[in-house]
Design an enzyme around this catalytic site. Structure first.
Site, PDB file in Angstrom:
ATOM      1  N   ALA A 269      17.773-109.861 -31.162  1.00  0.00           N
ATOM      2  CA  ALA A 269      16.626-110.200 -31.995  1.00  0.00           C
ATOM      3  C   ALA A 269      15.932-111.412 -31.388  1.00  0.00           C
ATOM      4  CB  ALA A 269      17.069-110.504 -33.438  1.00  0.00           C
ATOM      5  N   GLU A 271      13.481-114.959 -32.503  1.00  0.00           N
ATOM      6  CA  GLU A 271      13.139-115.827 -33.611  1.00  0.00           C
ATOM      7  C   GLU A 271      11.682-116.259 -33.660  1.00  0.00           C
ATOM      8  OE1 GLU A 271      14.635-118.710 -30.308  1.00  0.00           O
ATOM      9  OE2 GLU A 271      15.092-116.689 -31.016  1.00  0.00           O
ATOM     10  N   ASN A 272      10.746-115.495 -33.110  1.00  0.00           N
ATOM     11  CA  ASN A 272       9.331-115.886 -33.109  1.00  0.00           C
ATOM     12  C   ASN A 272       8.919-116.482 -34.456  1.00  0.00           C
ATOM     13  OD1 ASN A 272       9.128-114.213 -30.588  1.00  0.00           O
ATOM     14  ND2 ASN A 272       9.361-112.569 -32.085  1.00  0.00           N
ATOM     15  N   HIS A 304      21.139-116.014 -38.018  1.00  0.00           N
ATOM     16  CA  HIS A 304      20.918-116.735 -36.763  1.00  0.00           C
ATOM     17  C   HIS A 304      19.431-116.885 -36.465  1.00  0.00           C
ATOM     18  CE1 HIS A 304      21.941-117.934 -32.568  1.00  0.00           C
ATOM     19  NE2 HIS A 304      20.785-117.327 -32.300  1.00  0.00           N
ATOM     20  N   GLU A 305      18.710-115.797 -36.551  1.00  0.00           N
ATOM     21  CA  GLU A 305      17.289-115.862 -36.211  1.00  0.00           C
ATOM     22  C   GLU A 305      16.514-116.693 -37.234  1.00  0.00           C
ATOM     23  OE1 GLU A 305      16.611-114.941 -33.291  1.00  0.00           O
ATOM     24  OE2 GLU A 305      18.511-113.881 -33.009  1.00  0.00           O
ATOM     25  N   HIS A 308      16.925-120.411 -36.648  1.00  0.00           N
ATOM     26  CA  HIS A 308      16.125-120.913 -35.531  1.00  0.00           C
ATOM     27  C   HIS A 308      14.809-121.531 -35.996  1.00  0.00           C
ATOM     28  CE1 HIS A 308      18.015-120.257 -31.711  1.00  0.00           C
ATOM     29  NE2 HIS A 308      18.167-118.961 -31.850  1.00  0.00           N
ATOM     30  N   GLU A 327      20.371-122.547 -28.854  1.00  0.00           N
ATOM     31  CA  GLU A 327      21.246-121.400 -29.070  1.00  0.00           C
ATOM     32  C   GLU A 327      22.655-121.797 -29.512  1.00  0.00           C
ATOM     33  OE1 GLU A 327      20.157-118.638 -29.530  1.00  0.00           O
ATOM     34  OE2 GLU A 327      18.239-118.584 -28.475  1.00  0.00           O
TER      35      GLU A 327
END
Length: 884
Positions: A269, A271-272, A304-305, A308, A327
């Protein structure tokens, strides 16, 4: 070797960009084969940069349509186009000006899946690490932070949903059946966080109210018809947002948060900012298509994303050498989230198993590199277990050293001080030095030195004086580019376990700094002296896996069995049984190499039964404890002249021993694990299913009467994908009946041939089937009508599973497995270099194999090197694998 040879990039050579971009105004006129991108860039020359310094912007496979500065069109003589970018030799001498760039790109032809590409009929971007330069000319580096406004124009029927970063500003109709949407992201961000998605998408939505009262519209977008399968992901997102507020004080900062799931994606994936793009494998789930592990991965990766948003987006990394800053820290955060959502002990054991399987092997081979590398050629090859998983362990050690209160204070300081910046690891660590009043200078070597430290311990107890002496020695072996190592600061938790599992507290301890059970190992050698002990303790070392190290300590089987039964630290309790099994399996593999049967060990079998029936332990823990070390883990433990076939035989033999020992209690235990309620993917139910399936696995391995019949019945009657797939894997890998295998594989295919994610499981279970002839089945499946080399999930399910999860097949003594994978890497490289390079890392440990296999592996690697052209991604991995 004929390959692209990019220059070596060095951390020590970092310098700020000559020109940065403050504002980006993008317009996309989407067409499948001819998309026009117009970028209006507000450019600013650095204060210390001389006026007239040439301007260089990165570019890759772009067709330049037009270029202008402050609305004055530049002629071809005014700029220089090269394969890697665009140079304006004589830019304006004023510090700030506007640059207009128009480029033409072909999303449909973009099989690299970097930049703007098509996933089916969906337009999608992936810009990390260097994909934005495939969209427009730009200083494509993480320390260039700009505010983005994006206008998307597309055919209204083909792409009714138009998404980008930030908040929606405006949408409307255009001529010729087209429409537009404009998005604005007020938060400055690097180009790698840019995102665009357009296409026919179904959606689920949910409101969220932040702790301070802000209203956020959450939406997950999927291929039409798959909306119900996104509900668990939405639930995980809401829990993630609430947890991040409660634990780290991090609130969301936009009006909308969008997730899009697409079937073609190089990674898990991305994280934009405000628009996360996911591999649909980590979004879509329901009981009929997803296993318990699938649900667990979805929960962790959604978290996780989202995490971010602060550790990666609001604070990004100054350069790609600092990749671990976003990360490693974010993996630590998602691990803590999973521990709170499920079982902390079980989650910790799972994290350590993953670390050892992926990262310890990386540290021990030619691809070893520090958590923060000092050099690289191709940054795509440094999205590794070292950066992510070991990086998380380094953050965890900081929390251990400074303590929970100072860690929370240090995190708050980091988030406040560096918000809106591109930061460095030094800046991150400094916040904890200040908060905890700690000197982390020696500890910082965890970021700069590669390799896994070895901590050797030898204990001696003097009963008369009640004194325990423990000699401790640390070492760190040379790794590529780092022959000489300096001493590490290793935070080691050491417990003293007495009779019945009582925790013994010495009157005092000398020889190193100690706080509770935490001992700071900072010198090459320490002599720890514990005094005032009334009985001989058994050492419980590296509790909770406080440090990512190898523990080298001679321990008797009696002591290991004692700890497996009594250690108060659940990680060390698991570790003791795992170490006991490893001892037996390494010895058994060496015997198998000589054609000698594995020795029986009654104490081990009794320990296994005791763990299985211990109702004081949650089922998930018991399942993890009884799952033997993997074949790759055992290869690491043996270290040299590895014979994968011998390891496989030894492991099967010990599984049979365990199965026979557990059979008298299996029926009663399985009945107590039965679930009489609808399927839930929570920790409690998943643990029960895991233990029940493991018990049946062991029974089949032991040849228990009727066990295969029970397995076939489970395959036909299971009410969820988890148990169906567990049965299929057991039938294919353990039954030994060709008829059973073929019938089950055919039935599974008939039932799920139209579901791509479930079909990936079908490819994977066959690719992992052990045996020297496994390569033949994989080669045949590569010709299957449902196999495609352009979909990363399908490649990973077949070729990735074979190369990484089938040691006897990939490492067949004939060398056919090596030939198959090396050839596939060469073919894939022309389509998708990132996927090809990651597949090639399966060869990283080839020099530890016995001579025959080692020679055959190297032969096929060198044949790959003879290809007429190799990408920088593959060329980098190949040269490091051969030369390291």
């Amino acid at each position: 070797m004929k390959s692209e040879t990019p220059p070596v990039i060095r951390l020590k050579d970092y310098r700020k960009p000559d020109y940065t971009v403050r504002e980006v105004d993008l317009t996309f006129q989407l067409q499948a084969e001819e998309t026009l991108v117009t970028a209006k860039l507000t450019v600013e020359r650095g204060r210390d940069v001389d006026a007239g310094t040439p301007l260089f912007f990165d570019g890759d496979e772009l067709e330049l349509v037009s270029l202008a500065i402050d609305n004055e069109r530049l002629e071809p003589a005014d700029y220089i186009e090269t394969a890697d970018g665009l140079t304006v030799p004589n830019p304006p001498r004023r510090r700030r000006f506007t640059m207009q760039v128009s480029t033409r790109i072909n999303p449909a032809a973009n099989t690299k899946l970097m930049g703007l590409y098509r996933s089916g009929s969906i337009y999608c971007t992936q810009c990390e690490a260097e994909g934005f330069r495939r969209i427009t000319y730009f200083p494509d580096r993480p320390d260039v932070l700009a505010v983005y406004t994006t206008r998307i124009e597309a055919d209204r029927d083909a792409a009714p949903v138009l998404l980008s970063n930030g908040n929606p500003v405006r949408r409307g109709k255009l001529a010729n059946g087209r429409h537009f949407a404009t998005w604005h992201d007020p938060h400055p961000k690097p180009s790698y966080l840019f995102a665009l998605v357009a296409g026919k998408l179904g959606s689920i939505e949910r409101p969220f109210k932040t702790r301070s009262g802000g209203k956020v519209k959450l939406a997950i977008h999927v291929e039409p018809g798959k909306e119900p399968q996104a509900e668990y992901a939405m639930d995980a997102l809401v829990r993630s947002m609430k947890w991040d507020e409660d634990v780290f004080g991090c609130e969301y900062d936009l009006d909308v948060f969008n997730i899009v799931a697409v079937p073609d994606f190089n990674m898990g994936a991305m994280e934009n900012k405000g628009l996360n793009v996911f591999n649909d494998k980590y979004v879509l789930a329901d009981p009929d298509t997803a296993t318990d592990m699938d649900y667990e991965h979805i929960e962790a990766i959604i978290a996780h994303e989202y995490f971010h948003n602060w550790t990666g987006n609001r604070i990004t990394c100054r350069d790609w050498f600092q990749l671990c800053l976003k990360e490693g820290l974010t993996v630590y955060r998602d691990q803590e989230f999973s521990a709170d959502m499920r079982s902390r002990a079980v989650a910790r054991i799972g994290d350590v198993r993953a670390l050892r399987a992926a990262q310890f092997g990386e540290d021990a081979g030619p691809l070893a590199h520090p958590v923060r590398p000092g050099t690289y050629r191709e940054i795509n090859n440094f999205y590794t277990a070292t950066v992510y998983q070991k990086g998380a362990e380094v953050v965890r050690m900081i929390a251990t050293i400074v303590g929970p209160k100072a860690f929370a204070k240090g995190m708050a300081r980091y988030l406040k001080r560096h918000d809106g910046e591109a930061a460095t690891v030094e800046q991150f660590v400094k916040c904890f030095e200040e908060a905890g009043k700690a000197d982390l200078a020696q500890f910082f070597r965890w970021y700069t030195q590669a390799g896994t430290p070895v901590v050797k311990l030898a204990a001696d107890f003097d009963k008369a004086s009640g004194r325990l002496t423990v000699d401790v020695e640390q070492s760190l072996a040379p790794t590529p580019g780092q022959a000489d190592k300096k001493r590490m600061h290793i935070p080691l938790r050491i417990g003293l376990v007495g009779g019945g599992g009582r925790e013994l507290e010495p009157a005092k301890m000398a020889g190193a700094e100690r706080v509770g059970d935490l001992v700071h190992i900072t010198r090459g050698r320490h002599k720890l002296v514990y005094s005032g002990l009334g009985e001989r303790p058994v050492l419980s070392v590296n509790r909770s896996f406080a440090a990512p190290v190898h523990i080298d300590m001679k321990r008797s089987k009696a002591d290991l069995a004692f700890l497996a039964a009594h250690d108060g630290d659940l990680f060390c309790r698991w570790e003791a049984f795992n170490a006991y099994a490893t001892q037996l399996l390494v010895a058994g593999a060496r015997r198998a190499t000589r054609g000698v049967a594995m020795a029986q060990d009654e104490r081990f079998a009794q320990s296994a039964v005791a763990i299985a029936v211990d109702e004081g332990l949650e089922p998930a823990f018991r399942a993890l404890a009884l799952a033997l070390p993997g074949e790759a883990d055992l290869a690491q433990a043996i270290g040299k002249s590895v014979d994968p076939d011998a390891i496989h035989r030894a492991r099967n033999a010990l599984m049979a021993t365990m199965g026979a020992a557990l059979e008298p209690v299996r029926a009663d235990l399985t009945a107590r694990l039965a679930i009489d309620e609808p399927y839930r993917p929570d920790a409690e139910q998943a643990g029960k299913r895991a233990l029940a399936n493991l018990l049946l696995d062991l029974a089949v391995a032991a040849g228990v009467k009727d066990a295969q019949r029970q397995s076939l019945r489970q395959f036909k009657r299971a009410g969820n994908m988890n148990d169906t797939f567990a049965a299929l894997r057991r039938i294919v890998h353990l039954h030994g009946s060709r008829q059973h295998r073929e019938q089950a594989v055919a039935a599974f295919y008939r039932a799920h041939r139209d579901n791509a994610l479930v079909l990936d499981k079908w490819f994977a279970v066959q690719a992992a089937a052990p045996g020297k002839g496994a390569w033949k089945g994989v080669k045949q499946l590569m010709g299957h009508e449902q196999f495609t080399s352009t979909n990363p999930n399908r490649v990973r399910s077949l070729l990735g599973t074979f190369a990484f999860a089938n040691p006897t097949g990939f490492h067949a003594a004939s060398g056919h497995g090596y030939r198959l994978v090396a050839g596939a890497v060469g073919d894939l490289d022309a389509l998708n270099p990132q996927v090809a390079a990651r597949l090639l890392t399966a060869f990283r440990a080839y020099k530890t194999l016995e001579p025959g296999r080692r020679e055959r592996a190297e032969h096929w690697l060198r044949q790959l090197g003879k290809r007429s052209s190799l990408s920088a991604d593959v060329g980098d991995i190949l040269s490091r694998t051969l030369d390291g």
